[in-house]
Motif scaffolding. Structure first.
Motif, PDB file in Angstrom:
ATOM      1  N   CYS A 112      21.899  45.100 -80.080  1.00 51.38           N
ATOM      2  CA  CYS A 112      22.397  46.292 -80.758  1.00 51.38           C
ATOM      3  C   CYS A 112      23.153  45.880 -82.011  1.00 51.38           C
ATOM      4  CB  CYS A 112      23.245  47.162 -79.832  1.00 51.38           C
ATOM      5  SG  CYS A 112      24.271  46.363 -78.640  1.00 51.38           S
ATOM      6  N   LEU A 113      22.676  44.835 -82.644  1.00 54.09           N
ATOM      7  CA  LEU A 113      23.313  44.380 -83.869  1.00 54.09           C
ATOM      8  C   LEU A 113      23.053  45.362 -85.003  1.00 54.09           C
ATOM      9  CD1 LEU A 113      22.467  40.585 -83.739  1.00 54.09           C
ATOM     10  CD2 LEU A 113      24.673  41.663 -83.318  1.00 54.09           C
ATOM     11  N   ASP A 116      31.051  48.049 -89.122  1.00 55.14           N
ATOM     12  CA  ASP A 116      32.054  47.638 -88.142  1.00 55.14           C
ATOM     13  C   ASP A 116      31.362  47.523 -86.793  1.00 55.14           C
ATOM     14  OD1 ASP A 116      34.143  47.619 -89.947  1.00 55.14           O
ATOM     15  OD2 ASP A 116      34.561  49.758 -89.651  1.00 55.14           O
ATOM     16  N   VAL A 117      31.662  46.441 -86.094  1.00 60.23           N
ATOM     17  CA  VAL A 117      31.039  46.228 -84.795  1.00 60.23           C
ATOM     18  C   VAL A 117      32.109  45.893 -83.761  1.00 60.23           C
ATOM     19  CG1 VAL A 117      28.839  45.430 -85.734  1.00 60.23           C
ATOM     20  CG2 VAL A 117      30.632  43.778 -85.227  1.00 60.23           C
ATOM     21  N   ASP A 155      27.996  51.025 -82.256  1.00 59.40           N
ATOM     22  CA  ASP A 155      28.683  52.198 -81.729  1.00 59.40           C
ATOM     23  C   ASP A 155      28.266  52.413 -80.282  1.00 59.40           C
ATOM     24  OD1 ASP A 155      26.106  53.348 -81.831  1.00 59.40           O
ATOM     25  OD2 ASP A 155      26.507  54.303 -83.754  1.00 59.40           O
ATOM     26  N   LEU A 156      28.814  53.447 -79.668  1.00 58.97           N
ATOM     27  CA  LEU A 156      28.518  53.711 -78.258  1.00 58.97           C
ATOM     28  C   LEU A 156      27.070  54.132 -78.031  1.00 58.97           C
ATOM     29  CD1 LEU A 156      31.836  55.415 -77.112  1.00 58.97           C
ATOM     30  CD2 LEU A 156      31.022  53.101 -76.608  1.00 58.97           C
ATOM     31  N   ASP A 157      26.451  54.754 -79.017  1.00 55.93           N
ATOM     32  CA  ASP A 157      25.029  55.095 -78.871  1.00 55.93           C
ATOM     33  C   ASP A 157      24.181  53.829 -78.757  1.00 55.93           C
ATOM     34  OD1 ASP A 157      25.378  57.865 -78.888  1.00 55.93           O
ATOM     35  OD2 ASP A 157      25.288  57.947 -81.079  1.00 55.93           O
ATOM     36  N   ALA A 158      24.536  52.791 -79.504  1.00 60.35           N
ATOM     37  CA  ALA A 158      23.819  51.516 -79.425  1.00 60.35           C
ATOM     38  C   ALA A 158      24.054  50.848 -78.075  1.00 60.35           C
ATOM     39  CB  ALA A 158      24.255  50.593 -80.559  1.00 60.35           C
ATOM     40  N   ARG A 204      30.825  47.226 -70.632  1.00 59.44           N
ATOM     41  CA  ARG A 204      32.278  47.187 -70.766  1.00 59.44           C
ATOM     42  C   ARG A 204      32.659  46.840 -72.202  1.00 59.44           C
ATOM     43  NH1 ARG A 204      34.191  42.850 -68.480  1.00 59.44           N
ATOM     44  NH2 ARG A 204      32.177  41.876 -68.188  1.00 59.44           N
ATOM     45  N   ASP A 205      33.814  47.335 -72.647  1.00 59.77           N
ATOM     46  CA  ASP A 205      34.296  47.004 -73.989  1.00 59.77           C
ATOM     47  C   ASP A 205      35.093  45.701 -73.946  1.00 59.77           C
ATOM     48  OD1 ASP A 205      36.800  47.672 -72.955  1.00 59.77           O
ATOM     49  OD2 ASP A 205      36.939  49.557 -74.057  1.00 59.77           O
ATOM     50  N   VAL A 206      35.667  45.297 -75.070  1.00 62.00           N
ATOM     51  CA  VAL A 206      36.399  44.025 -75.127  1.00 62.00           C
ATOM     52  C   VAL A 206      37.642  44.031 -74.245  1.00 62.00           C
ATOM     53  CG1 VAL A 206      35.561  43.287 -77.379  1.00 62.00           C
ATOM     54  CG2 VAL A 206      37.610  44.704 -77.234  1.00 62.00           C
ATOM     55  N   GLY A 207      38.159  45.197 -73.934  1.00 68.18           N
ATOM     56  CA  GLY A 207      39.277  45.312 -73.008  1.00 68.18           C
ATOM     57  C   GLY A 207      38.820  45.284 -71.560  1.00 68.18           C
ATOM     58  N   ARG A 208      37.515  45.042 -71.366  1.00 67.40           N
ATOM     59  CA  ARG A 208      36.874  44.967 -70.043  1.00 67.40           C
ATOM     60  C   ARG A 208      36.850  46.307 -69.316  1.00 67.40           C
ATOM     61  NH1 ARG A 208      34.127  40.138 -70.174  1.00 67.40           N
ATOM     62  NH2 ARG A 208      35.445  38.578 -71.089  1.00 67.40           N
ATOM     63  N   ARG A 209      37.028  47.396 -70.047  1.00 65.82           N
ATOM     64  CA  ARG A 209      36.954  48.736 -69.463  1.00 65.82           C
ATOM     65  C   ARG A 209      35.514  49.231 -69.486  1.00 65.82           C
ATOM     66  NH1 ARG A 209      41.432  48.785 -72.942  1.00 65.82           N
ATOM     67  NH2 ARG A 209      39.986  49.419 -74.556  1.00 65.82           N
TER      68      ARG A 209
END
Length: 112
Positions: A26-27, A33-34, A57-60, A90-95
């Motif tokens: 999803c690059l 901004d990624v 983004d979240l769609d990707a 999960r995002d970078v915060g592991r959520r």
């Protein structure tokens, strides 16, 4: 169960997971901004993505998670007529931010 864990442990390397290494893409174009997202896989065992993938983004993220499910099933389907594969992004915060599941069920229609 022990043999299954060993089998999955051997497949954690990206070169042993072509559906993950080649499909989680999803690059964005340069300059966007990624953020990094992690795509964990659950199919009876939980395999944690420690590397992650950059997504615009979240769609990707959604698109990548849904596109790798058929590839996971293609490489991981074993014996039996019922299989469930889940990807947890999960995002970078592991959520957890997105999850998707593919269930496969086979049913014989003739006597065997």
């Amino acid at each position: 169960m022990k043999a299954r864990r060993l089998r999955y442990a051997a497949r954690r390397r990206p070169d042993r997971q072509p559906w993950l290494a080649d499909r989680v893409a999803c690059l964005p174009s340069i300059g966007d901004d990624v953020a990094r997202y992690f795509f964990d896989i659950a199919d009876g065992d939980l395999r944690i993505d420690e590397t992650g993938t950059e997504c615009a983004d979240l769609d990707a993220v959604r698109s990548a998670a849904m596109q790798i499910l058929p590839e996971i099933a293609r490489f991981e389907i074993g014996n039996g007529d019922r299989h469930t594969f889940t990807v947890i992004a999960r995002d970078v915060g592991r959520r957890p931010v997105f999850t998707t599941t593919l269930s496969l069920t086979g049913l014989w229609l003739v006597d065997r």
